[in-house]
Enzyme design. Structure first.
Site, short mmCIF file in Angstrom:
data_model
loop_
_atom_site.label_atom_id
_atom_site.label_comp_id
_atom_site.label_asym_id
_atom_site.label_seq_id
_atom_site.Cartn_x
_atom_site.Cartn_y
_atom_site.Cartn_z
N ARG A 130 0.83 -1.22 0.00
CA ARG A 130 0.00 0.00 0.00
C ARG A 130 0.86 1.26 0.00
NH1 ARG A 130 -4.93 -1.91 4.03
NH2 ARG A 130 -6.13 -2.91 2.39
N LYS A 168 -18.72 -16.49 1.05
CA LYS A 168 -20.16 -16.28 1.20
C LYS A 168 -20.82 -15.66 -0.02
CE LYS A 168 -19.66 -14.99 6.10
NZ LYS A 168 -19.71 -13.77 6.93
N GLY A 223 -8.99 -7.44 -1.83
CA GLY A 223 -9.25 -8.47 -0.83
C GLY A 223 -8.35 -9.69 -0.97
N GLY A 266 -13.36 -3.89 0.24
CA GLY A 266 -14.75 -3.42 0.36
C GLY A 266 -15.07 -2.34 -0.65
#
Length: 393
Positions: free
Chosen positions: A36, A197, A351, A374
């Site tokens: 990052r 999920k 992610g 996100g």
């Protein structure tokens, strides 16, 4: 219309740049992955090249008040090494001490503010806190795509108190690549979706059903879809309350003539452990006391060919329990197929997928690896991100 750092006059100006230096640290406080920080370098160097007085703001972790464990000192040190110049760390992000440090800055100096989240007002988007942050700058630049989906003081609130605003080069790349996929993708456009999920990806699936030509589904979420289709999936992870949603998505895809590919064979084990007994199940169903932990070789070949024939590929979510080597083959094969397709626009949506391509050595072979988990999901869902909306002129 958003202005970017290379279009702004920054000479001699106090420039507040929101960066995402929320880097992982080990127990000794050492950075274990500086991706990052390196991702922000082009924007930082662009501002310094224009003789800006550069003030960097970031959060780190989820501190409850001031906590030395979450100091940005390691990030300041690493940035200084990468820039080969001094980076001063302020002991706070607002207050008289910071004002004094800013007033002492010369053109080309770099000041990093201490962790913004040491103040609860940051996440609360408190207007007074936002105003105080803004008081120390003439120009606001946001290069922290990973936090653009949060309406916090430093990502949205302070912007209205600064006359000149814009985005950094990392933010520009995110907006351009993700935006192109959603607005005018080269076809065939294939979305590869995995992870644990269905519930995390419902809106992504619904939005992409109107955009893509095919879905390749893997990871634990595939078993919710298979179960919804009446396949016995043994002990595989299933979201029982999302079977109806899965059926609805399959029906919509069929109506829109979008191909949905699901695993045809599986690498299974009795538990998700590296040393657990495992085998490949070539057909459905999965036996009662086994669980699917990766896609099998036939599925890998099908997915590989589909990716190789695509002109746009968006990937979000691993194909299996890739953290354990015995169940990493599916994820590695997807990464390899994307890397091999030199003609396609290949985008990895942050992610776990970003972590996987980094770890497996494929990151540099992708057209774009998103820095926001996100944030990239919400962008793909079609949501207007507060951190981007705040920059529009």
């Amino acid at each position: 219309m958003i202005k970017y750092v290379d279009q702004l006059d920054l000479a001699g100006k106090r420039v507040f740049m929101r960066v995402d230096f929320n880097v992982p640290l080990d127990d000794a406080g050492k950075i274990t992955d500086d991706t990052r920080i390196r991702a922000a370098l082009p924007t930082i160097q662009a501002a310094l090249g224009k003789k800006a007085k550069l003030i960097l703001g970031s959060h780190l972790g989820r501190p409850k008040g001031v906590d030395p464990k979450f100091t940005l000192e390691p990030a300041a040190q690493r940035l200084a090494e990468l820039l080969k110049k001094d980076v001063t760390l302020a002991d706070d992000c607002i207050g008289d001490g910071v004002k004094k440090r800013v007033s002492d800055m010369k053109d080309g100096d770099v000041l990093m503010l201490e962790n913004l989240r040491f103040h609860k007002e940051e996440e609360a988007n408190d207007p007074e806190f936002a105003r105080e942050l803004a008081a120390n700058c003439d120009v606001y630049i946001n290069d922290a795509f990973g936090t653009a989906h949060r309406a916090h003081a430093s990502t949205a609130g302070m912007v209205k108190f600064v006359n000149t605003k814009g985005a950094g080069l990392l933010m520009k790349k995110e907006i351009e690549y993700l935006g192109q996929l959603l607005e005018s993708p080269k076809r065939p456009f294939v979305a590869v979706l995995g992870g644990a999920k269905v519930s995390d990806k419902i809106k992504v699936l619904e939005n992409l059903t109107t955009k893509v030509d095919a879905f390749l589904i893997g990871g634990a979420m595939a078993y919710t879809f298979l179960k919804a289709m009446g396949v016995d999936v043994g002990k595989s992870r299933v979201e029982a309350d999302k079977l109806e949603v899965a059926n609805r998505i399959l029906k919509t895809a069929a109506e829109r003539k979008v191909e949905v590919y699901l695993p045809r064979d599986h690498v299974v084990a009795k538990e998700p452990k590296a040393d657990a007994e495992r085998k490949t199940i070539d057909t459905q169903p999965i036996p009662a006391d086994w669980m699917g932990l990766d896609i099998g070789p036939r599925t890998i070949e099908l997915y590989r060919q589909t990716i190789r024939n695509a002109k746009s590929v968006l990937w979000n979510g691993p194909m299996g329990f890739f953290e354990l080597e015995p169940f990493a083959a599916g994820t590695r094969a997807v990464a390899q197929a994307m890397a091999d397709n030199k003609d396609a626009i290949t985008v990895v949506g942050g992610g776990d997928s970003a972590a996987a391509v980094e770890q497996m050595g494929f990151a540099s072979k992708m057209k774009h690896v998103s820095t926001g988990g996100g944030a990239s999901l919400e962008f793909i869902e079609g949501i207007k991100l507060p951190g981007i909306a705040a920059l529009e002129q």
